[in-house]
Design a protein around this motif. Structure first.
Motif: not given
Lengths: 224, 396
Positions: B208-230
């Motif tokens: 693909v060339g370049g340094d860009s990515v199509r997406s970033i998958g993020i796994s949030v700590e189970p104890t953390a709040d999804m909305t706040a992390t977002n």
């Protein structure tokens, strides 16, 4: 002195037909002792049916007192009347009035159902009553599979099964040919011979003559 | 009279008129069957959606760019991913750069998705390794030409454990096969088992060339709040991309749980709606029972008169007719449950989500059909109980 089975004292039954009051029974008094065989005779319109309804505790007198085997009928509510019918009266009707699509055995057992008798005991007593009337081989037949005379004998068995104080027969021969009719009459005589108290209601003087005593009704009054 | 006697009486009565009893029950049978079947199908759909979404990874946030340049480069980079990985509430980050290429192995070949990512991809996207190993930090850092195959892809290429260490060709470039993933299954629009996973730097270098990515998958700590992390990630990326407060963001954060909630709420509403419509037919069935019972009381007036003459009280007659209506509705309900379960099992089998069976639905169906019997049976039974024995005996 024994308690009479039936004691009517100055009983009247008036039907309220809107503006006019029609008296069907007018100041009738009658006593029937245990073991008697009494025929109530009269032409149509004489008050026979009303008499039958009153005696059978299907209806209450407008005036006067009726005591059946010592119990004052006037004071009873509908449930009380039903209980009194269940305990003290065995009906035999002109048109047999067996339950349709129901075997002879279940028909004869039906009154016991309303006395709260258990199933095994019901079957035993119903079978015994049918056998006594010579219908032992007809217990599983439904009314449509029986002749008129046989149906009427099933009805008599049903009337006897509760061992009631009074057998009330309303024109029991009316729908039968003369032979079957004579059989039913001789059956009633036989029961009378065994000590039963029987009241027979009929318009037919011949039938009435089989009773020990005849009471003639005319226009709602007992004729002399 | 005991309940047993009444039930026996009702059954023997229904036996004498089987066709009529069957037709009378039909309304209740159809009503109960459709309620049970539709609720079963609804629950099947819900559990199907839930499991297939859960298989994509739990506590998953996905960042994707909203803009793309003509050369395919995007506003997201691996540095963005690294920065997100520094956040305390983030358990794992997997930047993804992907493309579609033809893969050859021996005589077999297939077109599939080549996902360039890091070692954390397995955790973030909830993949387990079936054979061999997954990408390691070493292989990612050195941009090695190693490949891990999805289960479907491995099957298409006829590769299994024996072929680990052999060479496959991706887009004409040789790679070493180091692992095969466990199948995830699920009936999603995209088969999660049809892909080839390689180090992200390798994809960027060769394809693909370049340094860009199509997406970033993020796994949030189970104890953390999804909305706040977002919100935290949003703030971080806006800062890194030097966006002014009024600017639209050049990225989008997708929250898996929101989709899950929305999907279950939609299918829950749908179940309720379908069940509601089906229960209308149950009411219609009840009216059918009432109709037949009223006709029956009329037809059996003489029988009622006879029963009263031989000692039945009003309440005995009431109980007899009520128990008859109840028996009709209850039998109809039980048959309806059997039919409904059969239908929902059949639909489940065809649709492939198995057989969801909720006992509380069945209890509710039985109780509801009993209720129908009482509600629509009382009035005819009262009519019967109130009949005057004298006129009932004379009735022809």
């Amino acid at each position: 002195m024994t308690v009479p089975i039936i004691s009517l004292e100055r009983v009247s039954r008036v039907y309220d037909m809107g503006r006019v009051a029609v008296p069907a029974l007018d100041d009738v008094s009658l006593g029937v002792q245990p073991g008697e065989f009494v025929a109530i005779v009269g032409p149509s319109g004489s008050g026979k049916s009303t008499m039958m309804n009153i005696l059978g505790c299907l209806d209450r007198p407008t005036q006067g007192a009726y005591r059946l085997a010592g119990a004052a009928v006037a004071k009873l509510d509908d449930d009380g009347l039903a209980r009194l019918r269940s305990r003290s009266i065995g009906f035999v009707f002109q048109s047999y009035n067996l339950l349709p699509r129901t075997t002879a055995l279940e028909n004869v057992a039906a009154p016991l159902l309303y006395q709260g008798v258990g199933r095994a005991e019901r079957v035993r007593r119903a079978r015994a009553a049918l056998e006594r009337l010579g219908l032992g081989d007809r217990v599983d037949h439904e009314p449509t599979e029986l002749s008129g005379g046989q149906q009427q004998r099933v009805a008599v068995a049903r009337a006897l099964v509760t061992d009631p104080a009074l057998i009330l027969a309303d024109e029991p021969t009316g729908n039968l040919d003369s032979h079957a009719g004579a059989e039913v009459i001789s059956l009633l005589r036989e029961l009378h011979g065994a000590g039963r108290t029987i009241v027979l209601i009929t318009h037919d003087p011949d039938v009435a003559s089989s009773a020990d005593r005849q009471v003639h009704l005319l226009d709602g009054r007992i004729a002399a | 009279m005991s309940a047993l006697e009444l039930f026996r009486l009702a059954l023997s009565r229904l036996r004498t008129s089987r066709l009529r009893a069957a037709l009378t029950m039909l309304g209740v049978i159809i009503g109960v069957a459709s309620v049970v079947a539709l609720v079963g199908v609804g629950q099947g759909t819900t559990s199907n959606i839930t499991t297939s979404l859960a298989s994509l990874g739990t506590n998953l946030l996905t960042v994707s760019p909203t803009t793309q340049d003509s050369d395919g480069s995007t506003s997201l980079s691996r540095n963005d991913a690294d920065a997100i990985g520094e956040l305390a509430s983030v358990a794992g980050v997997a930047p993804e750069a992907s493309t579609s290429l033809t893969v050859h192995a021996g005589d077999e070949s297939t077109d599939t998705t080549i996902v360039g990512t890091t070692a954390e991809y397995a955790t973030v996207r909830a993949y387990d390794v079936w054979q061999g190993t997954f990408l390691t930090d070493v292989s990612v850092d050195h941009e090695l030409r190693v490949a891990v195959l999805g289960a479907s892809t491995a099957e298409t290429l006829e590769l299994d454990a024996d072929d680990l260490g052999t060479e496959i060709s991706i887009g004409g470039i040789p790679f070493t096969l180091i692992g095969i993933l466990q199948p995830k299954g699920g009936a999603s629009f995209q088969d999660p088992d049809d892909q080839v996973v390689v180090p992200i730097g390798t994809v960027q270098k060769y394809f693909v060339g370049g340094d860009s990515v199509r997406s970033i998958g993020i796994s949030v700590e189970p104890t953390a709040d999804m909305t706040a992390t977002n919100a935290e990630i949003t703030a971080l990326l806006r800062d890194r991309h030097e966006l002014a407060a009024a600017d639209d963001p050049d990225f989008d954060i997708f929250d898996q749980t929101q989709l899950l909630d929305a999907a279950s709420s939609i299918s829950g509403t749908l179940t309720l709606l379908l069940g509601g419509i089906a229960s209308i037919s149950l009411v219609v069935g009840g009216i059918g029972i009432m109709n037949i019972m009223l006709v029956s009381v009329r037809e059996r007036t003489r029988e009622i008169g006879i029963r009263k003459a031989i000692g039945a009280r009003g309440r005995d007659i009431l109980a007899q007719f009520l128990v008859e209506a109840l028996t009709l509705s209850l039998l109809g309900g039980l048959i309806g449950i059997a039919v409904g379960l059969g239908v929902s099992a059949l639909i489940g089998q065809i649709a492939g989500w198995g057989f969801a069976f909720d006992p509380s639905t069945l209890v509710a169906a039985v109780l509801f059909s009993l209720l129908v019997g009482v509600v629509f049976g009382v009035w005819p039974a009262r009519q019967a109980a109130r009949l005057d024995p004298i006129s009932a005996l004379r009735y022809e």
